[in-house]
Write an enzyme that holds these catalytic residues in place. Structure first.
Site, short mmCIF file in Angstrom:
data_model
loop_
_atom_site.label_atom_id
_atom_site.label_comp_id
_atom_site.label_asym_id
_atom_site.label_seq_id
_atom_site.Cartn_x
_atom_site.Cartn_y
_atom_site.Cartn_z
N ALA A 157 10.30 14.52 14.22
CA ALA A 157 11.55 14.02 14.15
C ALA A 157 12.27 14.44 12.87
O ALA A 157 13.68 14.81 13.09
CB ALA A 157 11.51 12.57 14.26
N TYR A 158 11.80 14.52 11.68
CA TYR A 158 12.59 14.89 10.67
C TYR A 158 12.78 16.46 10.86
O TYR A 158 13.78 16.65 10.30
CB TYR A 158 11.64 14.64 9.34
CG TYR A 158 12.21 15.00 7.98
CD1 TYR A 158 13.21 13.98 7.47
CD2 TYR A 158 11.88 15.95 7.15
CE1 TYR A 158 13.81 14.10 6.30
CE2 TYR A 158 12.40 16.18 5.94
CZ TYR A 158 13.41 15.17 5.43
OH TYR A 158 13.88 15.47 4.35
N CYS A 159 11.90 17.28 10.80
CA CYS A 159 12.33 18.64 10.87
C CYS A 159 13.39 18.95 12.15
O CYS A 159 14.13 19.79 11.82
CB CYS A 159 10.95 19.53 11.30
SG CYS A 159 9.68 19.26 9.77
N SER A 161 15.56 16.85 13.47
CA SER A 161 17.02 16.50 13.08
C SER A 161 17.58 17.31 11.88
O SER A 161 18.66 17.42 11.78
CB SER A 161 16.84 14.76 12.68
OG SER A 161 15.83 14.66 11.72
N LYS A 162 16.74 17.56 11.12
CA LYS A 162 17.34 18.35 9.87
C LYS A 162 17.73 19.98 10.60
O LYS A 162 18.74 20.33 10.03
CB LYS A 162 16.22 18.67 8.87
CG LYS A 162 15.99 17.29 7.85
CD LYS A 162 17.14 16.89 7.22
CE LYS A 162 16.96 15.67 6.40
NZ LYS A 162 18.26 15.19 5.45
#
Ligand SMILES: NC(=O)c1ccc[n+]([C@@H]2O[C@H](COP(=O)([O-])OP(=O)(O)OC[C@H]3O[C@@H](n4cnc5c(N)ncnc54)[C@H](OP(=O)(O)O)[C@@H]3O)[C@@H](O)[C@H]2O)c1
Length: 257
Positions: A157-159, A161-162
């Site tokens: 989710a982090y990768c 979304s970034k």
């Protein structure tokens, strides 16, 4: 000769100001003469930061709220006008990890991560850009991450979304040139509470933070102040011919491949 402050008389909104890189940016921008509207959720840390800035002779207000809420972003822009009568720029630092492998991750955590990391920046841009268009030399700095380019265990989710945030920043730079300069920064491992939380998702959490620093070409973690200096450069006239760019500030980790 007297030193010229790089942001004298400018008003900036800084999100994620209650901790880490946002706090370091707020302190540096204030030393360089900026008036600040600061956002975060932790009221105690927000009030402490305002008082630290005021003790140094600076001007800042803190608005507590969730950046994923449209109304908080509207309130930040309104507060800039209420307190300082103008808005010259934004630094968007607020972000979250949303850890978990794809098969384990709750869809609600996936959505929340996108809401904080991507929707929030869209909301703030939506309210701020019409005002920034009226100012000379307006500048926006968006904190992405090397995670936009590189995968990390249990960080889907982090990768993702970034990577979406990086695309949003580039799109905004194209749409609002030449009036507003909009740039991204992509930090590597920086010594803040977020990287210590991120370590939990690695196979050896105890060693993950130490290894993250050692694995950079410069063999150390970044410090929040390292990032604040790049934000200052991108927010000030020193970078007046730079827009639509993404700056890796990662101790050289991406160069290693
Ligand atoms: N540390 C790293 O290694 C690293 C590397 C690359 C990129 N980044 C990015 O750098 C940015 C700053 O993170 P940091 O490392 O400085 O971490 P940090 O010290 O944990 O700070 C995160 C900040 O974001 C705020 N925030 C989080 N969720 C929020 C929400 N829903 N509403 C309002 N504010 C919210 C936090 O506010 P409260 O504490 O008040 O809740 C805090 O001020 C993030 O976007 C992160 O993704 C970090």
């Amino acid at each position: 000769m007297e030193k010229q402050n790089k942001l004298q008389g400018k008003t900036f909104i800084i999100t994620g100001a209650s901790s880490g890189m946002g706090k370091a940016t707020a302190l540096l921008f204030s030393k360089e003469g900026a008036e600040l509207v600061l956002s975060g959720r932790n009221v105690e840390r927000g009030i402490e930061l305002v008082s630290e800035i005021e003790t140094m002779g600076g001007k800042a207000i803190f608005l507590a709220g969730d950046v994923a809420e449209l109304t908080h972003n509207q309130a930040l822009v309104e507060a800039a006008f209420q307190h300082f009568g103008k808005l010259d720029g934004l630094v968007c630092h607020a972000g979250m990890l949303g850890l978990g492998a794809i098969t384990d991750l709750e869809p609600s955590l996936w959505r929340e991560t996108f809401a904080v990391n991507v929707d929030a920046v869209f909301y703030l841009l939506k309210f701020a850009l019409p005002e920034l268009l009226k100012r000379p030399s307006a500048a926006v700095v968006i904190n992405v991450s090397i995670a936009a380019y590189k995968s990390f265990p249990n960080h889907p989710a982090y990768c993702a979304s970034k990577a979406a945030l990086l695309a949003l920043a580039k799109q905004a730079a194209v749409e609002y040139a030449p009036s507003i300069r909009i740039n991204s920064i992509c930090p590597g491992p920086v010594d803040t509470p977020l990287i210590h939380a991120s370590a939990a998702a690695f196979p050896d959490p105890a060693k993950a933070v130490e290894n993250a620093g050692k694995n950079t070409l410069l063999q150390r973690l970044g410090q929040p102040e390292d990032i604040a200096k790049l934000c200052l450069f991108l927010a000030s006239e020193e970078s007046s011919w730079i827009t639509g760019a993404a700056f890796n500030i990662d101790g050289g980790i991406l160069a290693k491949g």
